[in-house]
Design a protein around this motif. Sequence first.
Motif, PDB file in Angstrom:
ATOM      1  N   ASP A 472      60.077  38.771  23.366  1.00 38.19           N
ATOM      2  CA  ASP A 472      59.069  39.294  24.293  1.00 38.19           C
ATOM      3  C   ASP A 472      59.658  39.533  25.680  1.00 38.19           C
ATOM      4  O   ASP A 472      59.355  40.532  26.340  1.00 38.19           O
ATOM      5  CB  ASP A 472      57.889  38.328  24.385  1.00 38.19           C
ATOM      6  N   ALA A 476      60.107  43.021  27.814  1.00 43.03           N
ATOM      7  CA  ALA A 476      59.599  43.192  29.178  1.00 43.03           C
ATOM      8  C   ALA A 476      60.700  43.690  30.109  1.00 43.03           C
ATOM      9  O   ALA A 476      60.470  44.566  30.956  1.00 43.03           O
ATOM     10  CB  ALA A 476      59.017  41.880  29.691  1.00 43.03           C
ATOM     11  N   GLU A 479      61.081  47.374  29.555  1.00 34.04           N
ATOM     12  CA  GLU A 479      60.047  48.166  30.216  1.00 34.04           C
ATOM     13  C   GLU A 479      60.296  48.227  31.722  1.00 34.04           C
ATOM     14  O   GLU A 479      60.156  49.281  32.354  1.00 34.04           O
ATOM     15  CB  GLU A 479      58.667  47.564  29.937  1.00 34.04           C
ATOM     16  N   ASP A 533      52.418  40.471  27.827  1.00 31.25           N
ATOM     17  CA  ASP A 533      52.408  41.907  27.542  1.00 31.25           C
ATOM     18  C   ASP A 533      53.672  42.522  28.144  1.00 31.25           C
ATOM     19  O   ASP A 533      53.887  42.411  29.358  1.00 31.25           O
ATOM     20  CB  ASP A 533      51.171  42.561  28.146  1.00 31.25           C
ATOM     21  N   SER A 535      54.662  45.516  28.982  1.00 34.70           N
ATOM     22  CA  SER A 535      54.498  46.472  30.078  1.00 34.70           C
ATOM     23  C   SER A 535      54.093  45.764  31.364  1.00 34.70           C
ATOM     24  O   SER A 535      54.629  46.040  32.446  1.00 34.70           O
ATOM     25  CB  SER A 535      53.458  47.530  29.707  1.00 34.70           C
ATOM     26  N   ASP A 537      54.433  42.446  32.056  1.00 34.30           N
ATOM     27  CA  ASP A 537      55.483  41.520  32.485  1.00 34.30           C
ATOM     28  C   ASP A 537      56.715  42.265  32.980  1.00 34.30           C
ATOM     29  O   ASP A 537      57.468  41.758  33.822  1.00 34.30           O
ATOM     30  CB  ASP A 537      55.864  40.587  31.337  1.00 34.30           C
TER      31      ASP A 537
END
Length: 547
Positions: A472, A476, A479, A533, A535, A537
């Motif tokens: 995760d 992030a 992104e 999330d 996007s 984070d």
Amino acid sequence: MRLLSVVLALALGLSWTTASPVDPESWARAHIRSQAPALGLAADLSDLRLVGVVRSLKATHVRFQVTRRGLPVEGALVTVHLLDRGPVLLRHRQLPAGLPAGSAPSLSAAAALERAVAGLGRSVRQRGPLRTSLVYLPRGSDLVLAWRVEVPAAEPLGDFAVLVDARSGQILRVRDYLARRPSPARPNQAAGDACLLESAHPYPPGVHQRWTVVNPDPQATGTRLFFRRLQTADPYDGLLVRDETGQIVQRLTGDFPAGVWTVPVPGRTVGLELVASALGQGWGFCLERVTSAEIQPGRTGRGAVFLPNPIVTSQQTALRDGGDAETPLLAAQRVPVDLPGLDGSGYLRGAYVDLTAPGLSGGDRPAGQAFQPDLVFIYPRSDPRFEEVMVYYHIDAVQRYLQALGFTTVNRRSLPVHAHYTWQDLSFYSPFTTGLYFGDGGVDDAEDAEVIVHEYGHAILDSQVPGWGASDESLAIGEGFSDYLAASFYATAGGGFQPECVGEWDAAGRVPPQPCRGRVDSSRRYPVDLVGDPSADGAIWSATLWE
């Protein structure tokens, strides 16, 4: 400062390099060998398989895959960073001790593939070939033999890596890696019965062997090779073709009983690298001919684009798409530009981007719609070919900018791109097909250059660290980096109009309209403001880079 760095390096147990190594793999192995017992590796490092060598501005990065009984251990990599003038940095994942019981599966590859597809829960529509390979999956203190099934799917959308127990058939893990949001001229070797160069027939399982082929023509600007026969077995197996800088320009895999040519390779020196899995045992290859190939420097076309989008250049935040309608104000935002590096075919296909989208199947609309023999690609924004021009110009511009900064090996390839893949408001990079896909929901995503460059950022990360996005937090970071890349590249566009806002034009087409697709000036902090999330984070990382 130099003395302090040496002291710190010694205190940390790091070795020191004084220049870029001539043979990075040997240097890296020498450093790892001194720590092999602590890392759980064989003393002779026979359980390390070279993944790749990447050169950055002031360091060389060498990545190895850890294996057990000749099979890769899922997620187990050892990376050595050889700084030109500084310590050698080592990054690794601790492995379970000991060897697994065996490497013979009870479940066939076909059965594993069937179970993997069924495990995705509904009918799967492919957008690329399915691949299977045997791996070991760390589970607690054990290593479980598993089939790794890669499913690039259009429905459900994802790049799914499904791990199936190779003995029981149980699905052990499902992970989605998708990053959303004519004969050559001037032959100089005649065909004959003998091979100029050949592998063993068949090649042994687990082989990793390299050769160098030199074109004898001293005037050659490029080289092509013809293999009378080439055949690899397991989907993991392949013959890598490298240019004189070590960059991979082609991967040949499968069966070519009638022979196969390589693509033109710049220069006179071509590297070949045969890589096989522990189960691979194909016939191999027979190199019959070396020929000179003329390398075209690329032709320059003309086009018109948004630079980067009409809200930034008009500085009118209330501007709307109007169902892809043309208006005088929107038309006035187009800027005439050169399109360098085209291959002259009439398509938007060049050194760094290919809008004919080879290998990207299953789209809602056709790829490669723009075709102009005169290389003049000027269209109204209501024409679907306009978005293809947008993609070509902006990806090519970012790649050339990176090279101008000295990053000459970062994703330097002709990237397949589908500018109108789906009617949904969705764009993504696929590490399985190594291509970019853009959606047409709301505002066509490829009509906003900041969205284009954001997605290209994911391709850049995957080229530097294959498999990026396995957690995760790495998602992030991906992104955040991609938003930062887009924002910084266009920071001065429109006179510096709201530079912290990313993708204004795309966001204006959402329901309800939004001011930005993303921002790079968040005040959130790590780790207290994480929400899980990627996007959201990612805004923490993009703001850090922006500051």
